[in-house]
Design an enzyme around this catalytic site. Sequence first.
Site, PDB file in Angstrom:
ATOM      1  N   HIS A 174      -9.593   1.138   5.357  1.00 52.94           N
ATOM      2  CA  HIS A 174      -8.072   1.387   5.784  1.00 52.94           C
ATOM      3  C   HIS A 174      -8.103   2.108   7.269  1.00 52.94           C
ATOM      4  O   HIS A 174      -9.182   2.856   6.628  1.00 52.94           O
ATOM      5  CB  HIS A 174      -6.686   1.830   4.934  1.00 52.94           C
ATOM      6  N   GLY A 220       2.816  -1.228   4.265  1.00 51.80           N
ATOM      7  CA  GLY A 220       3.050  -0.163   4.257  1.00 51.80           C
ATOM      8  C   GLY A 220       4.446   0.689   3.423  1.00 51.80           C
ATOM      9  O   GLY A 220       4.833   0.341   2.398  1.00 51.80           O
ATOM     10  N   GLY A 221       4.958   1.146   4.353  1.00 48.97           N
ATOM     11  CA  GLY A 221       6.415   1.601   4.196  1.00 48.97           C
ATOM     12  C   GLY A 221       6.946   0.832   3.654  1.00 48.97           C
ATOM     13  O   GLY A 221       8.067   1.112   3.040  1.00 48.97           O
ATOM     14  N   GLU A 268      -4.995  -5.043  10.906  1.00 53.40           N
ATOM     15  CA  GLU A 268      -4.282  -3.901  11.242  1.00 53.40           C
ATOM     16  C   GLU A 268      -4.309  -3.168  12.365  1.00 53.40           C
ATOM     17  O   GLU A 268      -5.116  -2.287  12.168  1.00 53.40           O
ATOM     18  CB  GLU A 268      -4.181  -3.320   9.498  1.00 53.40           C
ATOM     19  N   ASN A 314       0.302  -1.305  -0.128  1.00 53.41           N
ATOM     20  CA  ASN A 314       0.050  -0.150  -0.360  1.00 53.41           C
ATOM     21  C   ASN A 314       1.498   1.368  -0.056  1.00 53.41           C
ATOM     22  O   ASN A 314       1.610   1.567   0.637  1.00 53.41           O
ATOM     23  CB  ASN A 314      -1.324   0.131   0.977  1.00 53.41           C
ATOM     24  N   TRP A 315       0.904   1.841  -1.181  1.00 53.33           N
ATOM     25  CA  TRP A 315       2.172   3.026  -1.024  1.00 53.33           C
ATOM     26  C   TRP A 315       1.943   4.338  -0.897  1.00 53.33           C
ATOM     27  O   TRP A 315       1.786   4.944  -0.485  1.00 53.33           O
ATOM     28  CB  TRP A 315       2.277   3.237  -3.162  1.00 53.33           C
ATOM     29  N   LYS A 316       0.276   4.218  -1.130  1.00 48.23           N
ATOM     30  CA  LYS A 316      -0.344   5.674   0.602  1.00 48.23           C
ATOM     31  C   LYS A 316      -0.161   7.189  -0.504  1.00 48.23           C
ATOM     32  O   LYS A 316      -0.266   6.571  -1.531  1.00 48.23           O
ATOM     33  CB  LYS A 316       0.143   5.982   1.460  1.00 48.23           C
ATOM     34  N   SER A 346       3.768  -2.434  10.661  1.00 48.14           N
ATOM     35  CA  SER A 346       5.433  -2.565  10.610  1.00 48.14           C
ATOM     36  C   SER A 346       5.767  -3.532   9.920  1.00 48.14           C
ATOM     37  O   SER A 346       6.682  -4.124  10.759  1.00 48.14           O
ATOM     38  CB  SER A 346       5.326  -2.709  12.165  1.00 48.14           C
ATOM     39  N   GLU A 365      -6.456   4.516   8.057  1.00 50.07           N
ATOM     40  CA  GLU A 365      -6.710   5.575   7.831  1.00 50.07           C
ATOM     41  C   GLU A 365      -7.504   6.288   6.797  1.00 50.07           C
ATOM     42  O   GLU A 365      -7.509   7.840   7.574  1.00 50.07           O
ATOM     43  CB  GLU A 365      -4.981   6.511   7.355  1.00 50.07           C
ATOM     44  N   GLY A 423       2.864   2.121  10.561  1.00 51.43           N
ATOM     45  CA  GLY A 423       3.788   3.306  10.726  1.00 51.43           C
ATOM     46  C   GLY A 423       4.565   2.888  11.733  1.00 51.43           C
ATOM     47  O   GLY A 423       5.420   4.395  11.690  1.00 51.43           O
TER      48      GLY A 423
HETATM   49  P1  PGA Z   1       3.261   0.075   7.858  1.00 50.11           P
HETATM   50  O1  PGA Z   1       1.651   0.399   6.835  1.00 50.11           O
HETATM   51  O2  PGA Z   1       3.995  -0.895   6.999  1.00 50.11           O
HETATM   52  O3  PGA Z   1       4.275   1.827   7.153  1.00 50.11           O
HETATM   53  O4  PGA Z   1       2.584  -0.144   9.228  1.00 50.11           O
HETATM   54  C1  PGA Z   1       1.368  -1.008   6.764  1.00 50.11           C
HETATM   55  C2  PGA Z   1      -0.426   0.049   6.094  1.00 50.11           C
HETATM   56  O5  PGA Z   1      -0.873   0.514   6.691  1.00 50.11           O
HETATM   57  O6  PGA Z   1      -1.110  -0.913   5.350  1.00 50.11           O
END
Ligand code: PGA
Length: 250
Positions: A95, A231-232, A165, A11-13, A210, A97, A171
């Site tokens: 998600h 994510g990251g 999640e 997930n590149w956000k 993470s 966010e 993050g």
């Molecule tokens: P992260 O994000 O791997 O940067 O913790 C995960 C996500 O939000 O799907």
Amino acid sequence: MHVRRKLVAGNWKMNGSLDGLNEVIAIAEAAREASGVDVAICPPFTLIAPAGMRSAGGVRIGGQDVHHRASGAHTGCVSAAMLKEAGASLAIAGHSERRTDQHETDAEVRAKAEAGLAAGLDMIVCVGESDAQRRAGDHSAVVERQLAASLPDDIGGAELVVAYEPIWAIGTGNVATPADVAEMHAAIRAALVARYGDAGQHVRILYGGSVKADNAAELFAVADVDGALVGGASLTAAQFVPIIEAAARS
Ligand code: PGA
């Protein structure tokens, strides 16, 4: 014994650019080598089409969100058919966010998942508790409530995937322990089977929060962890490919 292929989805956000799509090419090359693992990248909407073209089918491309309606007066939104036309074969809904930033409710998440599945998109529906909810011992109840209200009744059409999640792990570098992940994934599996019968055994449950090269193997060894939402560490091939390889070895 139900054998589920691992799915490693990035997930590149709100990150990435045309210049950065070399990363997708490198990820697609590694994905082709990793037999037995499905690999997806969900870039921003603007990069879906070019990412699909540049990766030439080596990796699945997905949207990070989808609107529940097919078309209409919904400024800034994108429908399932639009995602498919751009080359996406899956999408994320709910998600944390978006649940926070866009105030999305369980009912909206469910409508998105229904619309996506009906249009033939595989849908990754996210659930997970906050730090305060876990500290209060409410994490299982919160996730069960989210599952009950966010998942569609009809999961035909395309594939439903659930991503657990925990918000406090996203993050932050604070990955959930294998024991915590095992407890929650077993509870999610039980809820899926109670709701969908045998079909609930086929729903893949991803862990997200993470996930990195150095903790992926440990997480993939946990029962009912059928992959990861990353994510990251999905932004560069250097960090993402070792996670794909860990899934292939698991
Ligand atoms: P992260 O994000 O791997 O940067 O913790 C995960 C996500 O939000 O799907």
